[in-house]
Design a protein around this motif. Structure first.
Motif, PDB file in Angstrom:
ATOM      1  N   ILE A 111      -3.741   0.574  -3.296  1.00 47.19           N
ATOM      2  CA  ILE A 111      -3.307  -1.103  -2.107  1.00 47.19           C
ATOM      3  C   ILE A 111      -3.485  -2.475  -3.103  1.00 47.19           C
ATOM      4  O   ILE A 111      -4.346  -2.405  -4.443  1.00 47.19           O
ATOM      5  N   CYS A 135       1.095  -1.503  -0.081  1.00 43.14           N
ATOM      6  CA  CYS A 135       0.266   0.561   0.180  1.00 43.14           C
ATOM      7  C   CYS A 135       0.556   1.782  -0.418  1.00 43.14           C
ATOM      8  O   CYS A 135       2.079   1.415   1.091  1.00 43.14           O
ATOM      9  N   ALA A 140      -2.356  -2.714   4.846  1.00 39.33           N
ATOM     10  CA  ALA A 140      -2.037  -1.821   4.183  1.00 39.33           C
ATOM     11  C   ALA A 140      -1.512  -0.857   4.932  1.00 39.33           C
ATOM     12  O   ALA A 140      -1.123   0.033   4.108  1.00 39.33           O
TER      13      ALA A 140
END
Length: 355
Positions: free
Chosen positions: A220, A204, A343
């Motif tokens: 992402i 991410c 992420a």
């Protein structure tokens, strides 16, 4: 009919009530539910209470009054993200079924406490992932499952805006603001619901172009053990938008340009081409990037399927009555929450996070 109390009468709280009662919402009348009705709302903001009264809604004076109402079958929590756990657990301990707005909470540990409380008190509990019922997404999922473009290789899904992070609490980290929590959670859920929950790793990057406290955009990449790559992109600093979805399969490609568009499909009917003619590209020639001969492809459009957002509540009410299982499961909620955490960690460290 099930009686629903709504805690938090902001944007999404008003959305829920409008769809329960068939009220006006953002200039159009929502279709009235056939399975739930609004027992009342509770909000700490007097202006929100007054707005509810203008619609003729019952206004509870406190959360305790909501919990004391024996006629309430379930409670919808539509507050800022940072208080989801506190309110959810209190409702579950009172024996109330709970639907909580997304993101369900702000950490996996918090989610586990909520799930444990639901199990301890024998209540139903799930997140309101309403965008599983977006018509373009349901159509794309149907296409992927049909095999018309072969096995799925990759799926790109994105939303682009140009106004930065919306006002109020979404601009602040302590309330769970930012685009990864706001839109990312929807699109991560869509990607996994469509392609599977066998996550291998997550990479991410977060943008912070318009605000110094929370992300106003995110990219992402979710790599699944099946080999499928899902790219989720949310940005609020784009003045030309890229396609809403782009799906590659082993036998074709599909594109959805925007919310209003049908699915455009190009299917490969004959792989080998022996008579490719070079095209001029800038200062040179290319066979590699030359367009395919029309005789080797098939182009067609897949119209969007009809959807009904009330199916979420129909499923939840059937689950209350023991006629169905919840379509949004605790395990699915767990994976989505862990992808969000991965992420954030990837954005912080600059590396892909192994699941």
């Amino acid at each position: 009919m099930k009686n629903v109390a709504v805690v938090g009468y902001g944007g999404m709280g008003q959305w829920h009530v409008a769809h329960m009662e068939g009220l006006s919402y953002f200039g159009s009348k929502a279709p009235k539910s056939d399975v739930v009705r609004c027992a009342g709302i509770y909000d700490i903001d007097p202006a929100k209470e007054e707005l509810a009264r203008l619609y003729g809604l019952n206004v509870y004076s406190s959360l305790d009054e909501v919990l004391a109402d024996e006629s309430v079958d379930l409670i919808v929590i539509a507050t800022p993200n940072d208080v989801h756990e506190e309110i959810t657990v209190k409702c579950l301990k009172a024996g109330k079924n709970v639907v909580c707005e997304k993101p369900i909470t702000m950490s996996s540990g918090s989610l586990e406490r909520m799930i444990q409380s639901a199990e301890d008190h024998n209540c139903l509990f799930c997140v309101h992932q309403n965008r599983r019922w977006d018509d373009y997404f349901v159509t794309a999922k149907k296409l992927a499952e049909s095999g018309d473009i072969g096995d799925i290789i990759s799926v790109e899904t994105r939303v682009h805006g140009s106004n930065g992070v919306p006002g109020d609490w979404r601009k602040f980290k302590k309330y769970g603001g930012g685009m990864l929590y706001d839109w990312g959670v929807h699109m991560i859920d869509q990607a996994l619901w469509m392609n599977g929950y066998d996550v291998d790793r997550v990479f991410c990057h977060l943008d912070m172009l318009t605000d110094c406290e929370v992300d106003d955009g995110c990219f992402i990449d979710i790599f699944l053990k099946s080999g499928i790559r899902c790219r989720v992109e949310i940005n609020t600093y784009n003045f030309i938008s890229l396609p809403l979805m782009y799906i590659r399969g082993t036998e074709g490609t599909a594109i959805i340009n925007d919310w209003r568009s049908d699915v455009e499909i190009v299917r490969c009917t004959e792989w080998m081409e022996n008579d490719i003619k070079p095209i001029k590209t800038g200062a040179g020639l290319s066979k590699t990037m030359a367009p395919r001969s029309e005789r080797t492809i098939e182009k067609y459009t897949m119209p969007k399927v009809d959807v009904d957002v009330h199916d979420f509540y129909r499923n939840f009410c059937d689950a209350i009555d023991g006629k169905a299982s919840l379509v949004i499961t605790h395990d699915q909620m767990r994976v989505v929450m862990k992808v969000i955490e991965a992420a954030f960690k990837s954005a912080e460290t600059g590396i892909a996070i192994k699941f």
